[in-house]
Design a protein around this motif. Structure first.
Motif, PDB file in Angstrom:
ATOM      1  N   LYS A  68      22.128 -25.457  76.008  1.00 26.18           N
ATOM      2  CA  LYS A  68      22.929 -26.684  76.101  1.00 26.18           C
ATOM      3  C   LYS A  68      22.751 -27.571  74.868  1.00 26.18           C
ATOM      4  CE  LYS A  68      24.059 -27.588  80.802  1.00 26.18           C
ATOM      5  NZ  LYS A  68      24.483 -28.726  81.553  1.00 26.18           N
ATOM      6  N   VAL A  69      21.509 -27.716  74.418  1.00 30.58           N
ATOM      7  CA  VAL A  69      21.260 -28.564  73.255  1.00 30.58           C
ATOM      8  C   VAL A  69      21.884 -27.947  72.005  1.00 30.58           C
ATOM      9  CG1 VAL A  69      19.460 -29.528  71.757  1.00 30.58           C
ATOM     10  CG2 VAL A  69      19.199 -29.625  74.250  1.00 30.58           C
ATOM     11  N   LYS A  70      21.765 -26.644  71.831  1.00 30.96           N
ATOM     12  CA  LYS A  70      22.373 -25.976  70.672  1.00 30.96           C
ATOM     13  C   LYS A  70      23.886 -26.170  70.656  1.00 30.96           C
ATOM     14  CE  LYS A  70      19.156 -22.315  69.399  1.00 30.96           C
ATOM     15  NZ  LYS A  70      18.957 -20.861  69.290  1.00 30.96           N
ATOM     16  N   GLU A  71      24.515 -26.098  71.843  1.00 33.40           N
ATOM     17  CA  GLU A  71      25.966 -26.301  71.924  1.00 33.40           C
ATOM     18  C   GLU A  71      26.353 -27.703  71.456  1.00 33.40           C
ATOM     19  OE1 GLU A  71      26.930 -25.519  75.999  1.00 33.40           O
ATOM     20  OE2 GLU A  71      26.756 -23.346  75.761  1.00 33.40           O
ATOM     21  N   LYS A  72      25.600 -28.713  71.900  1.00 35.86           N
ATOM     22  CA  LYS A  72      25.901 -30.097  71.519  1.00 35.86           C
ATOM     23  C   LYS A  72      25.721 -30.298  70.017  1.00 35.86           C
ATOM     24  CE  LYS A  72      26.208 -32.392  75.587  1.00 35.86           C
ATOM     25  NZ  LYS A  72      27.074 -33.459  75.981  1.00 35.86           N
ATOM     26  N   VAL A  73      24.629 -29.771  69.477  1.00 37.09           N
ATOM     27  CA  VAL A  73      24.345 -29.949  68.050  1.00 37.09           C
ATOM     28  C   VAL A  73      25.341 -29.167  67.202  1.00 37.09           C
ATOM     29  CG1 VAL A  73      22.615 -29.562  66.251  1.00 37.09           C
ATOM     30  CG2 VAL A  73      21.919 -30.498  68.455  1.00 37.09           C
ATOM     31  N   ALA A  74      25.799 -28.017  67.688  1.00 38.43           N
ATOM     32  CA  ALA A  74      26.763 -27.215  66.931  1.00 38.43           C
ATOM     33  C   ALA A  74      28.082 -27.961  66.757  1.00 38.43           C
ATOM     34  CB  ALA A  74      26.996 -25.880  67.629  1.00 38.43           C
ATOM     35  N   LYS A  75      28.449 -28.784  67.741  1.00 41.82           N
ATOM     36  CA  LYS A  75      29.693 -29.558  67.655  1.00 41.82           C
ATOM     37  C   LYS A  75      29.620 -30.616  66.569  1.00 41.82           C
ATOM     38  CE  LYS A  75      30.946 -28.999  72.490  1.00 41.82           C
ATOM     39  NZ  LYS A  75      31.100 -29.682  73.788  1.00 41.82           N
ATOM     40  N   ASP A  76      28.424 -31.195  66.381  1.00 44.66           N
ATOM     41  CA  ASP A  76      28.238 -32.242  65.369  1.00 44.66           C
ATOM     42  C   ASP A  76      26.800 -32.197  64.886  1.00 44.66           C
ATOM     43  OD1 ASP A  76      27.976 -34.534  63.816  1.00 44.66           O
ATOM     44  OD2 ASP A  76      29.261 -35.731  65.113  1.00 44.66           O
ATOM     45  N   LYS A  77      26.611 -31.821  63.632  1.00 39.04           N
ATOM     46  CA  LYS A  77      25.261 -31.670  63.067  1.00 39.04           C
ATOM     47  C   LYS A  77      24.486 -32.980  63.012  1.00 39.04           C
ATOM     48  CE  LYS A  77      25.671 -27.291  62.171  1.00 39.04           C
ATOM     49  NZ  LYS A  77      25.141 -26.339  63.082  1.00 39.04           N
ATOM     50  N   LYS A  78      25.168 -34.104  63.172  1.00 36.35           N
ATOM     51  CA  LYS A  78      24.488 -35.406  63.150  1.00 36.35           C
ATOM     52  C   LYS A  78      24.005 -35.835  64.533  1.00 36.35           C
ATOM     53  CE  LYS A  78      26.968 -37.078  59.131  1.00 36.35           C
ATOM     54  NZ  LYS A  78      27.848 -38.108  58.591  1.00 36.35           N
ATOM     55  N   THR A  79      24.114 -34.930  65.509  1.00 33.50           N
ATOM     56  CA  THR A  79      23.692 -35.256  66.872  1.00 33.50           C
ATOM     57  C   THR A  79      22.201 -35.560  66.908  1.00 33.50           C
ATOM     58  OG1 THR A  79      25.419 -33.883  67.817  1.00 33.50           O
ATOM     59  CG2 THR A  79      23.558 -34.371  69.233  1.00 33.50           C
TER      60      THR A  79
END
Length: 70
Positions: free
Chosen positions: A43-54
């Motif tokens: 789940k965390v990888k999916e969120k970060v993949a959408k925006d590298k500034k997450t």
């Protein structure tokens, strides 16, 4: 005295974020959804993949939890 007036630029926007929380029983949550550890990573990888500034926040419950070590 007359002060000069300036116009501002764009309104500030907050950085995208994801929160990982661990409760006193050791249960893990991502954005309030209960997950197992492998699911948390996905789940965390999916969120970060959408925006590298997450920004990733880790919230640990405070208090007397279960102790599993001697």
């Amino acid at each position: 005295m007359q002060l000069r007036q300036f116009t501002s630029g764009k309104a500030a926007t907050s950085a995208p974020a994801v929160t990982i929380a661990v409760d006193l029983d050791g249960k893990v949550f991502v954005e309030k959804d209960p997950v197992e550890l492998p699911g948390m990573v996905t789940k965390v990888k999916e969120k970060v993949a959408k925006d590298k500034k997450t920004v990733v926040y880790l919230a640990i419950a405070e208090g007397q939890g279960r102790v599993d070590r001697a």
